[in-house]
Write an enzyme that holds these catalytic residues in place. Sequence first.
Site, PDB file in Angstrom:
ATOM      1  N   GLY A 142       0.795  -1.210   0.000  1.00  0.00           N
ATOM      2  CA  GLY A 142       0.000   0.000   0.000  1.00  0.00           C
ATOM      3  C   GLY A 142       0.831   1.265   0.000  1.00  0.00           C
ATOM      4  N   PRO A 146      -5.494   7.733  -3.440  1.00  0.00           N
ATOM      5  CA  PRO A 146      -6.404   8.312  -4.433  1.00  0.00           C
ATOM      6  C   PRO A 146      -5.925   9.640  -5.009  1.00  0.00           C
ATOM      7  CG  PRO A 146      -7.665   7.431  -2.595  1.00  0.00           C
ATOM      8  CD  PRO A 146      -6.212   7.333  -2.213  1.00  0.00           C
ATOM      9  N   HIS A 148      -2.589  10.804  -4.535  1.00  0.00           N
ATOM     10  CA  HIS A 148      -1.127  10.882  -4.560  1.00  0.00           C
ATOM     11  C   HIS A 148      -0.574   9.595  -5.158  1.00  0.00           C
ATOM     12  CE1 HIS A 148      -1.177  14.564  -2.215  1.00  0.00           C
ATOM     13  NE2 HIS A 148      -2.086  13.986  -1.448  1.00  0.00           N
ATOM     14  N   THR A 176      -2.860  -4.031  -6.123  1.00  0.00           N
ATOM     15  CA  THR A 176      -2.937  -5.395  -6.624  1.00  0.00           C
ATOM     16  C   THR A 176      -2.932  -6.382  -5.457  1.00  0.00           C
ATOM     17  OG1 THR A 176      -1.828  -4.818  -8.686  1.00  0.00           O
ATOM     18  CG2 THR A 176      -1.766  -7.135  -8.036  1.00  0.00           C
ATOM     19  N   CYS A 250      11.797  -0.691  -3.011  1.00  0.00           N
ATOM     20  CA  CYS A 250      10.898  -1.794  -3.370  1.00  0.00           C
ATOM     21  C   CYS A 250      10.390  -1.607  -4.795  1.00  0.00           C
ATOM     22  CB  CYS A 250       9.725  -1.863  -2.394  1.00  0.00           C
ATOM     23  SG  CYS A 250      10.162  -2.153  -0.664  1.00  0.00           S
ATOM     24  N   LEU A 350      -3.337  -8.512 -37.709  1.00  0.00           N
ATOM     25  CA  LEU A 350      -4.482  -9.387 -37.514  1.00  0.00           C
ATOM     26  C   LEU A 350      -5.785  -8.774 -38.017  1.00  0.00           C
ATOM     27  CD1 LEU A 350      -2.391 -10.839 -35.604  1.00  0.00           C
ATOM     28  CD2 LEU A 350      -4.349 -11.459 -34.203  1.00  0.00           C
ATOM     29  N   GLU A 375       4.157   1.603 -11.227  1.00  0.00           N
ATOM     30  CA  GLU A 375       5.602   1.569 -10.925  1.00  0.00           C
ATOM     31  C   GLU A 375       6.347   2.711 -11.612  1.00  0.00           C
ATOM     32  OE1 GLU A 375       5.809  -0.430  -8.703  1.00  0.00           O
ATOM     33  OE2 GLU A 375       4.668  -2.236  -9.105  1.00  0.00           O
ATOM     34  N   THR A 377       5.167   6.393 -14.025  1.00  0.00           N
ATOM     35  CA  THR A 377       4.673   6.725 -15.355  1.00  0.00           C
ATOM     36  C   THR A 377       5.831   7.019 -16.307  1.00  0.00           C
ATOM     37  OG1 THR A 377       4.558   9.089 -14.894  1.00  0.00           O
ATOM     38  CG2 THR A 377       2.614   7.759 -14.316  1.00  0.00           C
TER      39      THR A 377
END
Length: 396
Positions: A142, A146, A148, A176, A250, A350, A375, A377
């Site tokens: 975490g 919302p 930041h 996630t 991390c 395709l 992770e 932008t």
Amino acid sequence: MSESSRIPPFDPGDPLGLDDLLDPEDLGIRDTVRAWAADRVLPYVADWYEKGELPEIRELARELGRLGALGMSLSGYGCAGASAVQYGLACLELEAADSGIRSLVSVQGSLAMYAIHRFGSEAQKREWLPRMASGEVIGCFGLTEPDHGSDPASMRTYAKRDGSDWVLNGRKMWITNGSVAGVAVVWAQTEDGIRGFVVPAGSSGFSAPEIKHKWSLRASVTSELVLDDVRLPADAVLPEGTGLRGPLSCLSHARYGIVWGAMGAARSSFEAAVDYAKSREQFGRPIGGFQLTQAKLADMAVELHKGILLAHHLGRRMDAGRLRPEQVSFGKLNNVREAIEICRTARTILGANGISLEYPVMRHATNLESVLTYEGTVEMHQLVLGKALTGLDAFR
């Protein structure tokens, strides 16, 4: 023996001969993960994606634990202790199946487990890491809020002392694994700066409502974390994680996995385009025989295998203890951007079939729109590299 007889034949699946960079153990790990994904993910993932669910996530986590894929590059506490390159190869194969599966593994190992492994107490490591490595416990991380995302230093989640306890209040967003996690690593402001906390999901005041109506990463669990007067004991804090360096380190570890993973999504789309171009006939012959189609395939192959080569290089640097965060930004910026372009070009080959879930291309393309943002932008990684190149900070 002539020189030409020593040169191996051209391999369309490995045009640069990058498998020569891998030893038998590397290849064994890659092939094991690829076979697992082919058996347990690929037959079902289009249906999961269409329904917007990952119904078998707990069983998948346990299977990934048995493979040694959770906390794969960490050592001890039940973790596999694999090399950075081996972890990267696993990420590539998992994301070739679906970005949501790689995200499950990445958040578990490179964010939640990595935070506890690097910044946690011995007691925290012993309590959580073996169960997380086995997939018995799913973890989440975490940091984003919302209001930041790219500016975590301005987070509003706050932890204050109450006697010997800590009391946490705040919200985290786009998390996630959140609603299926047994433990969350939550970052919060304190009077001593930003600190990390190990929050069991059953804590009073903690909830993780799932986020619905996504058009990307649909075969993945994404949640909000709500912390309303969550009371934790003194030993819930990560003792070595003080300031932004904790969560940012991390994130750097997780970004490294994305450098590889994005190339998995690109490879899957490229292979689908090649197969389609060889079988789809127009004007009396396969469209792969037309110059414009071959030009597209050639350009896609160049960017795909350059990206894999870049991932290999960064992996070797990480294994040597020489990988810098700016270099991870270099890899994430390049490889995700190029992966999206490969998917879009594959879609054009395709034709109308490219938008169908009978093929993986559009699913990968929409997933990568999320990977492009999370992770860090595009803009954040451009500014990281801009600062490194000029010595001038443009963030503020």
